[in-house]
Design a protein around this motif. Sequence first.
Motif, mmCIF file in Angstrom:
data_model
loop_
_atom_site.group_PDB
_atom_site.id
_atom_site.type_symbol
_atom_site.label_atom_id
_atom_site.label_comp_id
_atom_site.label_asym_id
_atom_site.label_seq_id
_atom_site.Cartn_x
_atom_site.Cartn_y
_atom_site.Cartn_z
ATOM 1 N N ILE A 59 0.814 -1.149 0.022
ATOM 2 C CA ILE A 59 0.111 -0.159 -0.023
ATOM 3 C C ILE A 59 0.767 1.192 -0.027
ATOM 4 C CG2 ILE A 59 -1.621 1.383 1.351
ATOM 5 C CD1 ILE A 59 -2.472 -1.430 2.662
ATOM 6 N N ALA A 60 0.472 2.200 -0.875
ATOM 7 C CA ALA A 60 1.226 3.395 -0.876
ATOM 8 C C ALA A 60 0.425 4.502 -0.702
ATOM 9 C CB ALA A 60 1.847 3.828 -2.464
ATOM 10 N N ILE A 61 0.722 5.399 0.489
ATOM 11 C CA ILE A 61 0.004 6.710 1.009
ATOM 12 C C ILE A 61 0.567 7.900 0.295
ATOM 13 C CG2 ILE A 61 -0.783 7.762 2.916
ATOM 14 C CD1 ILE A 61 -0.727 4.987 4.375
ATOM 15 N N GLY A 62 0.003 8.845 -0.238
ATOM 16 C CA GLY A 62 0.125 10.079 -0.810
ATOM 17 C C GLY A 62 -0.189 11.007 0.364
ATOM 18 N N VAL A 63 0.884 11.621 0.590
ATOM 19 C CA VAL A 63 0.723 13.083 1.351
ATOM 20 C C VAL A 63 1.020 14.376 0.596
ATOM 21 C CG1 VAL A 63 1.237 11.889 3.465
ATOM 22 C CG2 VAL A 63 3.104 12.928 2.385
ATOM 23 N N SER A 64 0.575 15.527 1.242
ATOM 24 C CA SER A 64 0.760 16.700 0.655
ATOM 25 C C SER A 64 1.977 17.363 0.986
ATOM 26 C CB SER A 64 -0.347 17.584 0.901
ATOM 27 O OG SER A 64 -0.102 17.903 2.377
ATOM 28 N N SER A 65 2.633 16.896 1.856
ATOM 29 C CA SER A 65 3.974 17.422 2.568
ATOM 30 C C SER A 65 4.642 16.367 3.354
ATOM 31 C CB SER A 65 3.718 18.609 3.465
ATOM 32 O OG SER A 65 4.912 18.996 4.121
ATOM 33 N N LEU A 66 6.083 16.625 3.206
ATOM 34 C CA LEU A 66 6.915 15.469 3.840
ATOM 35 C C LEU A 66 6.910 15.707 5.457
ATOM 36 C CD1 LEU A 66 9.998 15.072 1.717
ATOM 37 C CD2 LEU A 66 8.118 13.646 1.814
ATOM 38 N N ASN A 67 6.436 16.892 5.889
ATOM 39 C CA ASN A 67 6.253 17.328 7.171
ATOM 40 C C ASN A 67 5.143 16.443 7.836
ATOM 41 O OD1 ASN A 67 7.885 19.464 6.678
ATOM 42 N ND2 ASN A 67 6.269 20.873 6.382
ATOM 43 N N VAL A 68 4.247 15.877 7.136
ATOM 44 C CA VAL A 68 3.222 15.010 8.047
ATOM 45 C C VAL A 68 3.840 13.411 8.287
ATOM 46 C CG1 VAL A 68 1.366 16.256 7.281
ATOM 47 C CG2 VAL A 68 2.061 14.273 5.916
ATOM 48 N N ILE A 69 4.912 13.259 7.634
ATOM 49 C CA ILE A 69 5.331 11.816 7.703
ATOM 50 C C ILE A 69 5.520 11.249 9.074
ATOM 51 C CG2 ILE A 69 7.425 10.321 6.930
ATOM 52 C CD1 ILE A 69 5.538 10.826 4.614
ATOM 53 N N ILE A 70 6.238 11.938 9.892
ATOM 54 C CA ILE A 70 6.512 11.472 11.020
ATOM 55 C C ILE A 70 5.067 11.068 12.098
ATOM 56 C CG2 ILE A 70 7.345 12.145 13.684
ATOM 57 C CD1 ILE A 70 9.658 13.691 11.917
ATOM 58 N N GLU A 71 4.256 12.119 12.027
ATOM 59 C CA GLU A 71 2.991 11.953 12.573
ATOM 60 C C GLU A 71 2.094 10.552 11.909
ATOM 61 O OE1 GLU A 71 -1.468 14.105 13.686
ATOM 62 O OE2 GLU A 71 0.260 15.198 12.504
ATOM 63 N N LEU A 72 2.234 10.686 10.321
ATOM 64 C CA LEU A 72 1.660 9.476 9.830
ATOM 65 C C LEU A 72 2.257 8.219 10.259
ATOM 66 C CD1 LEU A 72 -0.656 8.756 7.441
ATOM 67 C CD2 LEU A 72 1.488 8.916 5.952
ATOM 68 N N LYS A 73 3.549 8.207 10.256
ATOM 69 C CA LYS A 73 4.217 7.007 10.595
ATOM 70 C C LYS A 73 3.687 6.140 11.797
ATOM 71 C CE LYS A 73 9.086 4.948 11.202
ATOM 72 N NZ LYS A 73 10.271 5.203 11.152
ATOM 73 N N GLU A 74 3.603 7.022 12.827
ATOM 74 C CA GLU A 74 3.265 6.827 14.112
ATOM 75 C C GLU A 74 1.794 6.179 14.252
ATOM 76 O OE1 GLU A 74 5.431 6.278 16.799
ATOM 77 O OE2 GLU A 74 6.927 6.983 15.250
ATOM 78 N N LYS A 75 0.872 6.866 13.725
ATOM 79 C CA LYS A 75 -0.378 6.452 13.442
ATOM 80 C C LYS A 75 -0.542 4.995 12.846
ATOM 81 C CE LYS A 75 -2.729 10.793 13.985
ATOM 82 N NZ LYS A 75 -4.190 11.398 13.503
ATOM 83 N N VAL A 76 0.138 4.844 11.827
ATOM 84 C CA VAL A 76 0.118 3.768 10.756
ATOM 85 C C VAL A 76 0.642 2.619 11.666
ATOM 86 C CG1 VAL A 76 1.182 2.857 8.793
ATOM 87 C CG2 VAL A 76 -0.127 4.783 8.444
ATOM 88 N N LYS A 77 1.727 2.862 12.620
ATOM 89 C CA LYS A 77 2.299 1.828 13.102
ATOM 90 C C LYS A 77 1.247 1.333 14.392
ATOM 91 C CE LYS A 77 6.384 0.936 15.984
ATOM 92 N NZ LYS A 77 7.733 1.673 16.315
ATOM 93 N N ALA A 78 0.670 2.372 14.797
ATOM 94 C CA ALA A 78 -0.281 2.209 15.910
ATOM 95 C C ALA A 78 -1.305 1.187 15.498
ATOM 96 C CB ALA A 78 -0.846 3.335 16.599
ATOM 97 N N LEU A 79 -1.860 1.386 14.268
ATOM 98 C CA LEU A 79 -2.793 0.637 13.680
ATOM 99 C C LEU A 79 -2.272 -0.867 13.327
ATOM 100 C CD1 LEU A 79 -4.321 3.184 11.132
ATOM 101 C CD2 LEU A 79 -5.560 2.258 13.255
ATOM 102 N N GLY A 80 -0.972 -1.108 13.596
ATOM 103 C CA GLY A 80 -0.495 -2.462 13.296
ATOM 104 C C GLY A 80 0.104 -2.935 12.056
ATOM 105 N N TYR A 81 0.373 -1.721 11.304
ATOM 106 C CA TYR A 81 1.064 -2.169 10.088
ATOM 107 C C TYR A 81 2.601 -2.129 10.282
ATOM 108 C CZ TYR A 81 -3.283 -1.087 7.606
ATOM 109 O OH TYR A 81 -4.668 -0.992 7.316
ATOM 110 N N VAL A 82 3.442 -2.582 9.423
ATOM 111 C CA VAL A 82 4.921 -2.508 9.322
ATOM 112 C C VAL A 82 5.319 -1.766 8.281
ATOM 113 C CG1 VAL A 82 6.816 -3.945 9.025
ATOM 114 C CG2 VAL A 82 4.821 -4.829 10.513
#
Length: 82
Positions: A59-82
């Motif tokens: 799965i690829a997730i598109g974002v508008s800015s690299l500034n959201v990557i850290i927050e996105l990574k933590e939320k995705v990890k919390a959902l159980g994704y690797v």
Amino acid sequence: MLGLERGLVKLEPYNDKWSKLFDKERELLSSQLKDLIIEIEHVGSTSIEGLFAKPVIDIAIGVSSLNVIIELKEKVKALGYV
């Protein structure tokens, strides 16, 4: 089984369930990450109808800015994704 044991490489014939599994994951991700993302796409070998593939939904997730990557990574990890 979806996914592979660590260190195992295996290809399987195309499975119609892969696109349905992706659709389910896209719905979950969209509902949890809607403020951070632009688009979610099914990529990799399981996204190509008729192709033998490793049974892993990429799965690829598109974002508008690299500034959201850290927050996105933590939320995705919390959902159980690797």
